[in-house]
Design an enzyme around this catalytic site. Sequence first.
Site, PDB file in Angstrom:
ATOM      1  N   ASP A  60      -7.492 -22.311  -1.184  1.00 34.20           N
ATOM      2  CA  ASP A  60      -7.388 -21.522  -2.415  1.00 34.20           C
ATOM      3  C   ASP A  60      -5.920 -21.414  -2.830  1.00 34.20           C
ATOM      4  O   ASP A  60      -5.384 -20.324  -3.016  1.00 34.20           O
ATOM      5  CB  ASP A  60      -8.013 -20.134  -2.211  1.00 34.20           C
ATOM      6  CG  ASP A  60      -7.992 -19.289  -3.487  1.00 34.20           C
ATOM      7  OD1 ASP A  60      -7.860 -19.870  -4.582  1.00 34.20           O
ATOM      8  OD2 ASP A  60      -8.096 -18.044  -3.376  1.00 34.20           O
ATOM      9  N   HIS A 103      -7.376  -9.796   1.042  1.00 36.34           N
ATOM     10  CA  HIS A 103      -8.198 -10.589   1.953  1.00 36.34           C
ATOM     11  C   HIS A 103      -7.284 -11.482   2.772  1.00 36.34           C
ATOM     12  O   HIS A 103      -6.078 -11.559   2.521  1.00 36.34           O
ATOM     13  CB  HIS A 103      -9.212 -11.435   1.175  1.00 36.34           C
ATOM     14  CG  HIS A 103      -8.575 -12.334   0.144  1.00 36.34           C
ATOM     15  ND1 HIS A 103      -8.709 -12.135  -1.216  1.00 36.34           N
ATOM     16  CD2 HIS A 103      -7.774 -13.428   0.258  1.00 36.34           C
ATOM     17  CE1 HIS A 103      -8.034 -13.060  -1.872  1.00 36.34           C
ATOM     18  NE2 HIS A 103      -7.451 -13.865  -0.995  1.00 36.34           N
ATOM     19  N   ASP A 168     -12.594  -9.878   3.136  1.00 37.10           N
ATOM     20  CA  ASP A 168     -11.834  -8.732   2.627  1.00 37.10           C
ATOM     21  C   ASP A 168     -11.315  -7.864   3.765  1.00 37.10           C
ATOM     22  O   ASP A 168     -12.035  -7.587   4.741  1.00 37.10           O
ATOM     23  CB  ASP A 168     -12.727  -7.864   1.731  1.00 37.10           C
ATOM     24  CG  ASP A 168     -13.133  -8.568   0.451  1.00 37.10           C
ATOM     25  OD1 ASP A 168     -12.470  -9.551   0.083  1.00 37.10           O
ATOM     26  OD2 ASP A 168     -14.113  -8.117  -0.183  1.00 37.10           O
ATOM     27  N   ARG A 196       4.607  -9.694  -5.783  1.00 33.79           N
ATOM     28  CA  ARG A 196       3.511  -9.709  -6.729  1.00 33.79           C
ATOM     29  C   ARG A 196       2.263  -9.325  -5.940  1.00 33.79           C
ATOM     30  O   ARG A 196       1.835 -10.026  -5.026  1.00 33.79           O
ATOM     31  CB  ARG A 196       3.374 -11.098  -7.359  1.00 33.79           C
ATOM     32  CG  ARG A 196       2.293 -11.167  -8.453  1.00 33.79           C
ATOM     33  CD  ARG A 196       1.051 -11.788  -7.882  1.00 33.79           C
ATOM     34  NE  ARG A 196       0.043 -12.110  -8.889  1.00 33.79           N
ATOM     35  CZ  ARG A 196      -1.129 -12.621  -8.613  1.00 33.79           C
ATOM     36  NH1 ARG A 196      -1.447 -12.916  -7.365  1.00 33.79           N
ATOM     37  NH2 ARG A 196      -2.003 -12.869  -9.551  1.00 33.79           N
ATOM     38  N   ASP A 198      -1.218  -9.161  -5.232  1.00 32.24           N
ATOM     39  CA  ASP A 198      -2.421  -9.881  -5.625  1.00 32.24           C
ATOM     40  C   ASP A 198      -3.630  -8.950  -5.622  1.00 32.24           C
ATOM     41  O   ASP A 198      -3.788  -8.120  -4.724  1.00 32.24           O
ATOM     42  CB  ASP A 198      -2.651 -11.041  -4.643  1.00 32.24           C
ATOM     43  CG  ASP A 198      -3.832 -11.905  -5.013  1.00 32.24           C
ATOM     44  OD1 ASP A 198      -3.838 -12.438  -6.135  1.00 32.24           O
ATOM     45  OD2 ASP A 198      -4.751 -12.046  -4.182  1.00 32.24           O
ATOM     46  N   LEU A 203      -7.587  -3.993  -4.324  1.00 27.22           N
ATOM     47  CA  LEU A 203      -6.848  -3.397  -3.206  1.00 27.22           C
ATOM     48  C   LEU A 203      -7.090  -1.889  -3.161  1.00 27.22           C
ATOM     49  O   LEU A 203      -7.361  -1.311  -2.099  1.00 27.22           O
ATOM     50  CB  LEU A 203      -5.358  -3.676  -3.428  1.00 27.22           C
ATOM     51  CG  LEU A 203      -4.411  -3.861  -2.256  1.00 27.22           C
ATOM     52  CD1 LEU A 203      -4.683  -5.156  -1.534  1.00 27.22           C
ATOM     53  CD2 LEU A 203      -2.971  -3.858  -2.772  1.00 27.22           C
ATOM     54  N   GLU A 205      -9.537  -0.150  -4.561  1.00 22.46           N
ATOM     55  CA  GLU A 205     -10.943   0.162  -4.264  1.00 22.46           C
ATOM     56  C   GLU A 205     -11.184   0.131  -2.754  1.00 22.46           C
ATOM     57  O   GLU A 205     -11.868   1.003  -2.195  1.00 22.46           O
ATOM     58  CB  GLU A 205     -11.838  -0.839  -5.002  1.00 22.46           C
ATOM     59  CG  GLU A 205     -13.329  -0.578  -4.851  1.00 22.46           C
ATOM     60  CD  GLU A 205     -13.964  -1.478  -3.803  1.00 22.46           C
ATOM     61  OE1 GLU A 205     -15.007  -1.085  -3.252  1.00 22.46           O
ATOM     62  OE2 GLU A 205     -13.422  -2.555  -3.522  1.00 22.46           O
ATOM     63  N   GLU A 238      -1.261  -7.201 -10.100  1.00 24.64           N
ATOM     64  CA  GLU A 238      -2.337  -7.860 -10.844  1.00 24.64           C
ATOM     65  C   GLU A 238      -3.451  -6.842 -11.062  1.00 24.64           C
ATOM     66  O   GLU A 238      -4.202  -6.527 -10.139  1.00 24.64           O
ATOM     67  CB  GLU A 238      -2.863  -9.075 -10.070  1.00 24.64           C
ATOM     68  CG  GLU A 238      -3.934  -9.830 -10.825  1.00 24.64           C
ATOM     69  CD  GLU A 238      -4.598 -10.917  -9.997  1.00 24.64           C
ATOM     70  OE1 GLU A 238      -5.180 -11.832 -10.596  1.00 24.64           O
ATOM     71  OE2 GLU A 238      -4.536 -10.863  -8.756  1.00 24.64           O
ATOM     72  N   HIS A 303      -1.636 -19.194 -13.476  1.00 16.91           N
ATOM     73  CA  HIS A 303      -2.194 -20.243 -12.622  1.00 16.91           C
ATOM     74  C   HIS A 303      -3.708 -20.152 -12.494  1.00 16.91           C
ATOM     75  O   HIS A 303      -4.328 -21.017 -11.878  1.00 16.91           O
ATOM     76  CB  HIS A 303      -1.560 -20.167 -11.229  1.00 16.91           C
ATOM     77  CG  HIS A 303      -1.721 -18.812 -10.591  1.00 16.91           C
ATOM     78  ND1 HIS A 303      -1.005 -17.716 -11.010  1.00 16.91           N
ATOM     79  CD2 HIS A 303      -2.502 -18.378  -9.569  1.00 16.91           C
ATOM     80  CE1 HIS A 303      -1.342 -16.663 -10.275  1.00 16.91           C
ATOM     81  NE2 HIS A 303      -2.256 -17.036  -9.411  1.00 16.91           N
ATOM     82  N   ASP A 304      -4.309 -19.107 -13.060  1.00 18.60           N
ATOM     83  CA  ASP A 304      -5.758 -18.936 -13.000  1.00 18.60           C
ATOM     84  C   ASP A 304      -6.376 -19.308 -14.349  1.00 18.60           C
ATOM     85  O   ASP A 304      -5.696 -19.788 -15.250  1.00 18.60           O
ATOM     86  CB  ASP A 304      -6.096 -17.487 -12.654  1.00 18.60           C
ATOM     87  CG  ASP A 304      -5.689 -17.124 -11.228  1.00 18.60           C
ATOM     88  OD1 ASP A 304      -5.664 -18.029 -10.370  1.00 18.60           O
ATOM     89  OD2 ASP A 304      -5.376 -15.945 -10.981  1.00 18.60           O
TER      90      ASP A 304
END
Length: 539
Positions: A60, A103, A168, A196, A198, A203, A205, A238, A303-304
Site C-alpha cells: 500500500d 494501522h 487497526d 502528517r 495519516d 485515529l 475514533e 488528514e 496521492h489518493d
Amino acid sequence: MRPLWYRNAVIYQIDPSLFRDSNADGCGDLPGVTERLDYVRGLGATAVWLMPFYRSPFRDAGYDVSDHLQVDPRFGDLADVVSLLEKAEELGLHVIIELVVQHTSREHRWFQQARSDRHSPYRDYYLWADEPDDSIESIFPTIEDSVWTWDEKAGQYYRHLFYSHEPDLNLANPRVVEEIERIMAFWLRLGVSGFRVDAASHLIEQAGAGDSAKGHWLLEHMRDFVTLRRPETVLLGEVDVEPQEYRDYFGEGDRLTLLLNFWANNHFFLALARNDAQPLMDALSRQPEPPERSQYAIWLRNHDELDLERLTEAEREEVMQAFAPDPDMRAYGRGIRRRLAPMLDGDERRLAMAHALLFSLPGTPIIRYGEEIGMGDDLSRPERLAVRTPMQWSNEPNAGFSCAEAEQLAAPLIDQGPFSYERLNVYAQTLRGDSLLARTGNMIRTRIGLREIGQGRHTPVQVGPPSVFAVRHDAGSTVLMLVNLSPEEVTVEIDDEDLQNMVDVLADSDYEQPRGHPLHLRLGGYGYRWLRRKQQLFG
C-alpha cells in the site's frame, strides 16, 4: 513572538519511490530526493512532505508499515535520512514525514506477536472480535467486503478499516500510545519539522474506543508531546469530515496544527466544473476560522483518489461527468483516480488558473510532485496507482528518473500520448519562460512574500461576474486576489473604497494598470491578477 513557519509556507509533496533513483535499482530513494532538493527550493517551496520510507512489504505504497523506526532498504538507511535533513536545513527547507499509526502491516512484529498468543501484551495492541460487527463500513467498499478478517492462528477476527493486510491499532491502549511517543521522539531527534497524521479522523475514533468525541485527547497528547521537544513541530492531519467538525480537530490551537481541508478541495473542483466561483466562495464561508496557532492546508491533487464525499450526490455526479466521464476514471464509488492535468485536458492556461486559485485561498498550499509541470496519469494501473508514476525530469531514457532497465522501475513511465515524458518534462519546461513550471514557480515565490495570506483574515469581494473568484487578505496591509474560472474575458468592478489604489504584483499577462473609481479591472479567459495597494507594495 517568532512567526510560525507554517503560516507562509508552501509544501512540496514527494513520493520517495517515484521521485529520483540514485543507485539504478529502479526505485526512487532518499539520496535521490536529497539530490533534487535544490530543484524544490528553486521552485520556491519552503517545506517538503515525504511519503512513507519506513520498512514495509509495500503493498500500500508504504502505508503498510512493518517497522516505524527503520528505513526500508529500497530507500536507503538512517544515514541517508540524516543527509537529507542536513541538506534540507542548509537550503532552509522544513521536512514533514508520515505518522502512520492508525494501522500497521500484518508483518509488523507487534501483530505477529499478537496473533501468536492470546495472552501476549501485544494482543491488545489490535482490535479483535469473536464475531464480526458488520455495521462498520470499509474505506474501500469496492475492494474489501468487510472490515473484519479471520485469523486462523489467532482464532479471532481482526479489524481493518483499510486493506485486510493492514490491521487497526487499538489506540485506547496506553501501551500503543507509548509506542507512538517512541516513534515521534525518534524522528524529532533526527530533525524532522513535523508529521502528517495519516487517517486522523479514524485515529480519534479508535482512541475513543469507538466514540470520536472521546478520542480527541490523543491529538492534544500528541501536540503536547511534540511541542515540548521541538516547539515549531507541526501536526498535519488528514481529516475528511463535515466542516462543522473541524473545530474538534483544531481544539483551542492545542490539537492539529494544520488540517487538510477536504471540504474546500471538493468545492474547488465543483467550481472548476461549473466555471463558477460561487461554490468555492460559499464553502469558505461555511468553514470555521482556525484558532490562532492552527491553519488549514489546501491542495489540488494528492496521492489518493480525488475523494468527493463532501459534495451532495448530484454535485458529485456533476464533477464526475466533467472530469471523469468514463467509469474507469473513478474509484471506490466516490472519487476520481486522475491527475489534474488530464482532468483539465492539458490546457496550460487552465492549469495555471487552477494553481493561481489554489494560492489565493487561505491556508498553507501543498503541491504534489509533478503538478508544477502538469504530469498525466496511467489509467491502466489499478485503483490509486493511476496517479503514482515516476517524476518526469527530462526526455532521456526513463525520463531521467532512473538508469535502470525499464522493467525494473518501481512503476511504469508515461511514454505515450500528450503527457509522455518525451514531450512533458522539467527540462523542456525550464527552457520556456511561459511554461506551467515557470508560472507555478512565480506564483509560489510571490505567494511566499504575501504575508497577509498566512497571517491575516480573508474576506470575499463582490466584483460582478460569477466566474471570478475574488478575495482580499488583510493583515495591516491588503492583498486582492482575482481569478477567472471561465475561458471568456471579463471586466470586474470593485466599489470598496480601500481597494482603489491598487497595482499588480502578479498576473497571467500584461494588463493596463487599474484606475478609476469604482475600479475596473480586466481579466482574460482563465486569467488571474494579484494586487496590492501602491503604498504597501514593498511593505
